[in-house]
Design a protein around this motif. Structure first.
Motif: not given
Length: 307
Positions: A55-61, A292-303
């Motif tokens: 949500t902080e990255q701009g998505y409705v969740t 979790v931070g390492q996971a988001f290094e991939k999750i963020t660009p993936f979405f």
């Protein structure tokens, strides 16, 4: 955050709807459904960690409690029912497409642990979901079949379920068991040293992650469907959406490391990635900032690329 409800058959599913900062209802937003682990609830890792950050990255969740669990309806309570949990995702999409500010062509899903297995299974037949991330995704059917790793674990479990159903049909009280020991002392007394169980007790039964909507209760007589269920069945035919699999490389009895590689290998998805977070256990990826931070290094660009 808004507490909402949507329908699954004749009952209501409870969910937390999060809207981005500076939300403008006249705009269209991508949306991500966040699914909790086995025995968990929407207030724990799926909602408070992953949905919050997305949500902080701009998505409705939309983080929801599985049918029969948490604040969701459905009887009997404490049931772990794979078909119902998969249908929850379809109903979540049904709800999202009624919101004028959700872009129906940009709906994704993220599932943690068993929620990842359910998310993968749902995505195969729900192609309104355009991209999927599994975080330490686990195949609950496989876990149930392996049991104590004996050759006849699944058959022994089914025999015991049958006897309990017969007893309940004749008037006995339901058998409500637990997913994990209630305390570390109980775990030690049982001689359990597996890293996943040790950390599960630490997460679910201490202030680290404890929540009243996750009471560690499981209806034993309702488990037959799970024994015969496979989260990844037909993945090589029907799972075509972009896929990101996130696992830790510290294996435990829940088997999310090998399940992650199995899903990755079997998925028909033309675009798929797998991230192995070094030194991370299953539960490190629930809430620990580093993994979790390492996971988001991939999750963020993936979405960003796929929604």
């Amino acid at each position: 955050m808004e507490h909402v409800r949507f329908r699954n058959r004749t009952w209501e599913v409870a969910a937390d709807l999060r809207l981005p900062e500076n939300f403008d209802p006249s705009k269209k937003y991508p949306a991500i459904i966040c699914a909790h682990p086995i025995s968990s609830c929407k207030e724990q890792t799926a909602g408070s960690i992953y949905a919050e950050r997305l949500t902080e990255q701009g998505y409705v969740t939309l983080a929801f409690d599985a049918s029969y669990q948490g604040e969701s309806g459905g009887e009997p309570k404490y049931l772990e029912d794979p078909p119902a949990r998969v249908e929850d995702f379809r109903c979540a999409v049904d709800y999202l497409v009624t919101l004028d500010y959700v872009d129906e062509e940009r709906i994704g899903v993220l599932g943690v642990c068993g929620g990842g297995g359910y998310a993968a299974n749902a995505t195969m037949t729900e192609h309104r979901i355009k991209a999927i991330v599994t975080v330490v995704g686990a195949n609950y059917g496989r876990i149930m079949r392996e049991g104590n790793l004996s050759a006849n674990a699944a058959l022994d479990t089914l025999e015991a379920i049958g006897k309990q159903r017969t007893a309940e049909a004749r008037g006995a009280d339901p058998a409500i068991t637990t997913y994990i020991p209630d305390t570390q002392e109980q775990r030690e007394q049982a001689g359990i040293t597996d890293v996943d169980i040790v950390q599960a007790v630490d997460y679910y039964k201490t202030p680290r992650g404890q929540n009243p909507n996750s009471p560690n209760k499981l209806r034993f007589s309702g488990l037959a469907a799970a024994v015969g269920w496979d989260a990844f069945h037909l993945a090589e035919e029907l799972l075509t959406q972009p896929l990101l699999v996130v696992v830790g490389d510290v294996p435990g009895s829940f088997g999310s490391y090998r399940d992650g590689f199995e899903l990755f290998d079997r998925a028909r998805s033309g675009k798929k990635e797998i991230l192995v977070v070094k030194g991370a256990s299953h539960y490190d990826l629930y809430d620990q900032p580093g993994p979790v931070g390492q996971a988001f290094e991939k999750i963020t660009p993936f979405f960003e690329q796929n929604l």
